[in-house]
Design a protein around this motif. Structure first.
Motif, PDB file in Angstrom:
ATOM      1  N   VAL A  77       1.843   6.569  -7.007  1.00 21.00           N
ATOM      2  CA  VAL A  77       0.774   7.432  -7.505  1.00 21.00           C
ATOM      3  C   VAL A  77       1.096   8.898  -7.248  1.00 21.00           C
ATOM      4  N   LYS A  78       1.576   9.207  -6.043  1.00 24.51           N
ATOM      5  CA  LYS A  78       1.905  10.602  -5.715  1.00 24.51           C
ATOM      6  C   LYS A  78       3.000  11.133  -6.640  1.00 24.51           C
ATOM      7  N   LEU A  79       4.039  10.332  -6.880  1.00 22.86           N
ATOM      8  CA  LEU A  79       5.117  10.768  -7.767  1.00 22.86           C
ATOM      9  C   LEU A  79       4.634  10.888  -9.214  1.00 22.86           C
ATOM     10  N   ILE A 111       0.840  -1.202   0.000  1.00 26.44           N
ATOM     11  CA  ILE A 111       0.000   0.000   0.000  1.00 26.44           C
ATOM     12  C   ILE A 111       0.876   1.255   0.000  1.00 26.44           C
ATOM     13  N   ILE A 112       1.922   1.257   0.819  1.00 22.68           N
ATOM     14  CA  ILE A 112       2.840   2.400   0.888  1.00 22.68           C
ATOM     15  C   ILE A 112       3.503   2.603  -0.472  1.00 22.68           C
ATOM     16  N   GLY A 113       3.982   1.532  -1.077  1.00 23.56           N
ATOM     17  CA  GLY A 113       4.621   1.621  -2.384  1.00 23.56           C
ATOM     18  C   GLY A 113       3.684   2.174  -3.447  1.00 23.56           C
ATOM     19  N   LEU A 114       2.441   1.718  -3.437  1.00 20.92           N
ATOM     20  CA  LEU A 114       1.459   2.219  -4.401  1.00 20.92           C
ATOM     21  C   LEU A 114       1.147   3.691  -4.176  1.00 20.92           C
ATOM     22  N   CYS A 115       1.036   4.095  -2.927  1.00 26.99           N
ATOM     23  CA  CYS A 115       0.782   5.515  -2.611  1.00 26.99           C
ATOM     24  C   CYS A 115       1.941   6.387  -3.086  1.00 26.99           C
ATOM     25  N   LEU A 116       3.166   5.935  -2.831  1.00 28.21           N
ATOM     26  CA  LEU A 116       4.343   6.680  -3.281  1.00 28.21           C
ATOM     27  C   LEU A 116       4.360   6.798  -4.802  1.00 28.21           C
ATOM     28  N   TYR A 143       9.180  11.079 -16.681  1.00 30.30           N
ATOM     29  CA  TYR A 143       9.920  10.378 -15.639  1.00 30.30           C
ATOM     30  C   TYR A 143       9.451   8.945 -15.458  1.00 30.30           C
ATOM     31  N   LYS A 144      10.393   8.053 -15.278  1.00 29.01           N
ATOM     32  CA  LYS A 144      10.116   6.679 -14.891  1.00 29.01           C
ATOM     33  C   LYS A 144      10.297   6.613 -13.378  1.00 29.01           C
ATOM     34  N   VAL A 145       9.341   6.041 -12.691  1.00 26.68           N
ATOM     35  CA  VAL A 145       9.380   5.957 -11.221  1.00 26.68           C
ATOM     36  C   VAL A 145       9.645   4.505 -10.830  1.00 26.68           C
ATOM     37  N   VAL A 146      10.693   4.296 -10.004  1.00 27.92           N
ATOM     38  CA  VAL A 146      11.051   2.963  -9.527  1.00 27.92           C
ATOM     39  C   VAL A 146      11.014   2.998  -8.007  1.00 27.92           C
TER      40      VAL A 146
END
Length: 107
Positions: free
Chosen positions: A90-92, A83-88, A100-103
């Protein structure tokens, strides 16, 4: 019993940030800005206060349009890590230009 995985997390002081005059999204501070206020799903603290994310864990390569945020859950077996990873993510993705590619690896 509270039912929380980490009922008593260690709380850290938030880092003071510079005031943004124009959004450049070209350095580490620009990538940290949208995520430093995200709250933990189980606690009324920000991910920064719990040291789930830190400024040092944000890597930005503006030339390659690449942002990498390594986050560390408060406990090894955290059921909220996804959940934390998904929130991060989406926010980014909502805050950064589309190029930008977000990893987001979990540490």
């Amino acid at each position: 019993m509270s039912g929380l995985i980490n009922a008593n997390p260690t709380i850290y002081e938030k880092k003071e940030r510079r005031v943004r005059t124009t959004p450049l999204f070209s350095d580490q501070d620009d990538a940290v800005e949208p995520i430093d206020q995200l709250e933990d799903p189980e606690h009324p603290y920000s991910l920064e206060e719990l040291k789930v994310i830190t400024e040092e864990a944000v890597e930005v390569d503006d030339k390659k349009s690449y942002v990498r945020v390594t986050f560390t859950p408060t406990v090894e077996h955290c059921s909220m890590a996804t959940i934390i990873g998904l929130c991060l993510r989406v926010k980014l993705m909502r805050s950064l230009p589309l190029r930008y590619k977000v990893v987001l690896p979990i540490f």
